[in-house]
Design a protein around this motif. Structure first.
Motif, PDB file in Angstrom:
ATOM      1  N   ARG A 134       0.674  -1.735  -0.417  1.00  0.00           N
ATOM      2  CA  ARG A 134       0.535  -0.203  -0.227  1.00  0.00           C
ATOM      3  C   ARG A 134       0.687   1.272  -0.438  1.00  0.00           C
ATOM      4  O   ARG A 134       1.930   1.165   1.231  1.00  0.00           O
ATOM      5  N   ASP A 135       1.055   2.387  -0.950  1.00  0.00           N
ATOM      6  CA  ASP A 135       1.698   3.305  -1.301  1.00  0.00           C
ATOM      7  C   ASP A 135       2.863   2.963  -0.707  1.00  0.00           C
ATOM      8  O   ASP A 135       4.637   3.708  -0.488  1.00  0.00           O
ATOM      9  N   GLY A 136       3.970   1.707  -1.844  1.00  0.00           N
ATOM     10  CA  GLY A 136       5.226   1.171  -1.801  1.00  0.00           C
ATOM     11  C   GLY A 136       5.761   0.528  -0.632  1.00  0.00           C
ATOM     12  O   GLY A 136       6.709   0.588  -0.206  1.00  0.00           O
ATOM     13  N   VAL A 137       4.655   0.218   0.829  1.00  0.00           N
ATOM     14  CA  VAL A 137       4.878  -0.304   1.844  1.00  0.00           C
ATOM     15  C   VAL A 137       4.054  -1.521   1.350  1.00  0.00           C
ATOM     16  O   VAL A 137       2.746  -1.582   1.852  1.00  0.00           O
ATOM     17  N   GLU A 138       4.922  -2.380   2.548  1.00  0.00           N
ATOM     18  CA  GLU A 138       4.561  -3.668   2.798  1.00  0.00           C
ATOM     19  C   GLU A 138       3.837  -4.314   3.334  1.00  0.00           C
ATOM     20  O   GLU A 138       4.124  -3.523   4.804  1.00  0.00           O
ATOM     21  N   VAL A 139       2.530  -4.232   3.518  1.00  0.00           N
ATOM     22  CA  VAL A 139       1.880  -4.740   4.230  1.00  0.00           C
ATOM     23  C   VAL A 139       1.284  -6.441   4.906  1.00  0.00           C
ATOM     24  O   VAL A 139       1.282  -6.706   6.264  1.00  0.00           O
ATOM     25  N   ALA A 140       1.344  -6.833   3.899  1.00  0.00           N
ATOM     26  CA  ALA A 140       0.944  -8.247   3.642  1.00  0.00           C
ATOM     27  C   ALA A 140       2.188  -9.526   3.036  1.00  0.00           C
ATOM     28  O   ALA A 140       2.485  -8.487   2.153  1.00  0.00           O
ATOM     29  N   ARG A 141       2.107 -10.407   3.635  1.00  0.00           N
ATOM     30  CA  ARG A 141       3.288 -11.548   2.416  1.00  0.00           C
ATOM     31  C   ARG A 141       2.296 -12.800   1.934  1.00  0.00           C
ATOM     32  O   ARG A 141       2.139 -13.022   3.433  1.00  0.00           O
ATOM     33  N   VAL A 142       1.590 -13.295   1.329  1.00  0.00           N
ATOM     34  CA  VAL A 142       1.641 -14.623   1.415  1.00  0.00           C
ATOM     35  C   VAL A 142       2.540 -15.664   1.009  1.00  0.00           C
ATOM     36  O   VAL A 142       3.112 -15.490  -0.826  1.00  0.00           O
ATOM     37  N   VAL A 143       3.159 -16.927   1.335  1.00  0.00           N
ATOM     38  CA  VAL A 143       3.974 -17.579   0.448  1.00  0.00           C
ATOM     39  C   VAL A 143       3.816 -18.601  -0.069  1.00  0.00           C
ATOM     40  O   VAL A 143       2.744 -19.779   0.722  1.00  0.00           O
ATOM     41  N   ARG A 144       3.963 -19.125  -1.298  1.00  0.00           N
ATOM     42  CA  ARG A 144       2.894 -20.643  -1.272  1.00  0.00           C
ATOM     43  C   ARG A 144       1.555 -21.158  -0.723  1.00  0.00           C
ATOM     44  O   ARG A 144       1.238 -21.619  -0.512  1.00  0.00           O
ATOM     45  N   PRO A 145       1.295 -19.989  -1.527  1.00  0.00           N
ATOM     46  CA  PRO A 145      -1.003 -19.736  -1.060  1.00  0.00           C
ATOM     47  C   PRO A 145      -1.410 -21.542  -1.824  1.00  0.00           C
ATOM     48  O   PRO A 145      -0.883 -22.075  -2.443  1.00  0.00           O
ATOM     49  N   VAL A 146      -1.888 -21.801  -1.304  1.00  0.00           N
ATOM     50  CA  VAL A 146      -2.859 -23.022  -1.175  1.00  0.00           C
ATOM     51  C   VAL A 146      -4.586 -22.702  -1.235  1.00  0.00           C
ATOM     52  O   VAL A 146      -5.457 -23.090  -1.298  1.00  0.00           O
ATOM     53  N   ARG A 147      -4.649 -21.831  -1.232  1.00  0.00           N
ATOM     54  CA  ARG A 147      -6.645 -21.549  -0.619  1.00  0.00           C
ATOM     55  C   ARG A 147      -6.776 -19.952  -1.023  1.00  0.00           C
ATOM     56  O   ARG A 147      -5.985 -19.011  -0.844  1.00  0.00           O
ATOM     57  N   ALA A 148      -7.580 -19.496  -1.720  1.00  0.00           N
ATOM     58  CA  ALA A 148      -8.321 -17.918  -2.036  1.00  0.00           C
ATOM     59  C   ALA A 148      -7.831 -17.346  -1.362  1.00  0.00           C
ATOM     60  O   ALA A 148      -7.444 -15.742  -0.927  1.00  0.00           O
ATOM     61  N   ALA A 149      -8.848 -17.768  -0.118  1.00  0.00           N
ATOM     62  CA  ALA A 149      -9.147 -16.757   1.151  1.00  0.00           C
ATOM     63  C   ALA A 149      -7.782 -16.136   1.560  1.00  0.00           C
ATOM     64  O   ALA A 149      -8.022 -15.022   1.800  1.00  0.00           O
ATOM     65  N   THR A 150      -7.181 -16.830   1.546  1.00  0.00           N
ATOM     66  CA  THR A 150      -5.533 -16.446   2.295  1.00  0.00           C
ATOM     67  C   THR A 150      -4.689 -15.097   1.283  1.00  0.00           C
ATOM     68  O   THR A 150      -4.429 -14.470   2.080  1.00  0.00           O
ATOM     69  N   VAL A 151      -5.313 -15.237  -0.197  1.00  0.00           N
ATOM     70  CA  VAL A 151      -4.903 -14.304  -0.810  1.00  0.00           C
ATOM     71  C   VAL A 151      -5.843 -13.133  -0.484  1.00  0.00           C
ATOM     72  O   VAL A 151      -5.667 -11.969  -0.481  1.00  0.00           O
ATOM     73  N   ALA A 152      -7.019 -13.749  -0.619  1.00  0.00           N
ATOM     74  CA  ALA A 152      -8.836 -12.753  -0.378  1.00  0.00           C
ATOM     75  C   ALA A 152      -8.048 -11.519   0.584  1.00  0.00           C
ATOM     76  O   ALA A 152      -8.403 -10.435   0.982  1.00  0.00           O
ATOM     77  N   GLN A 153      -7.971 -12.105   1.673  1.00  0.00           N
ATOM     78  CA  GLN A 153      -7.571 -11.348   2.652  1.00  0.00           C
ATOM     79  C   GLN A 153      -6.630 -10.259   3.084  1.00  0.00           C
ATOM     80  O   GLN A 153      -6.903  -9.414   3.601  1.00  0.00           O
ATOM     81  N   ALA A 154      -5.387 -11.105   2.313  1.00  0.00           N
ATOM     82  CA  ALA A 154      -4.489 -10.017   2.387  1.00  0.00           C
ATOM     83  C   ALA A 154      -4.486  -8.996   1.153  1.00  0.00           C
ATOM     84  O   ALA A 154      -4.269  -7.939   1.283  1.00  0.00           O
ATOM     85  N   LEU A 155      -5.789  -9.500   0.198  1.00  0.00           N
ATOM     86  CA  LEU A 155      -6.174  -8.262  -0.750  1.00  0.00           C
ATOM     87  C   LEU A 155      -6.270  -7.005   0.153  1.00  0.00           C
ATOM     88  O   LEU A 155      -7.007  -6.041   0.027  1.00  0.00           O
ATOM     89  N   GLU A 156      -7.349  -7.705   0.810  1.00  0.00           N
ATOM     90  CA  GLU A 156      -8.835  -7.130   1.827  1.00  0.00           C
ATOM     91  C   GLU A 156      -7.563  -6.094   2.154  1.00  0.00           C
ATOM     92  O   GLU A 156      -8.214  -4.573   2.634  1.00  0.00           O
ATOM     93  N   ALA A 157      -6.703  -5.929   3.152  1.00  0.00           N
ATOM     94  CA  ALA A 157      -5.935  -5.498   3.751  1.00  0.00           C
ATOM     95  C   ALA A 157      -4.987  -3.855   3.414  1.00  0.00           C
ATOM     96  O   ALA A 157      -4.633  -3.191   3.178  1.00  0.00           O
TER      97      ALA A 157
END
Length: 109
Positions: free
Chosen positions: A82-105
């Motif tokens: 967000r504005d060039g600052v890391e807010v979240a990180r997902v490594v080797r995702p296995v669920r769309a919900a994990t990625v969606a949660q980080a996107l919401e952030a």
């Protein structure tokens, strides 16, 4: 902005990433990585609800400066900014919900 489908060998400089306004995701991986290939449908599903998020797919590997600057160890790794600052990180995702949660952030709706 649309989700990017192919990894690009050309990476922006870290300073460009740090200066990006708004919500962005950098996905590090390679086209031949089975983990990366397997994750694509769930990453696409998560991005469907966030069409305004900038998505960069950057080919990673030895000597790739951008990946090293983010300390990437495994593929795929998604870095949510967000504005060039890391807010979240997902490594080797296995669920769309994990990625969606980080996107919401970075892109609350």
């Amino acid at each position: 902005m649309a989700m990017q489908h192919d990894y690009t060998a050309t990476a922006p400089a870290r300073a460009e990433i740090d200066a990006m306004p708004g919500a962005s995701v950098i996905e590090f991986g390679t086209s031949w990585c089975s983990h990366c290939t397997n994750a694509q449908p769930l990453i696409s599903a998560a991005f469907a609800d966030h069409p305004g998020v900038r998505h960069l797919k950057i080919e990673d590997g030895p000597g790739r400066r951008l990946g090293r600057s983010f300390h990437i160890k495994l593929w795929p790794t998604l870095v949510f900014l967000r504005d060039g600052v890391e807010v979240a990180r997902v490594v080797r995702p296995v669920r769309a919900a994990t990625v969606a949660q980080a996107l919401e952030a970075i892109d609350p709706q």
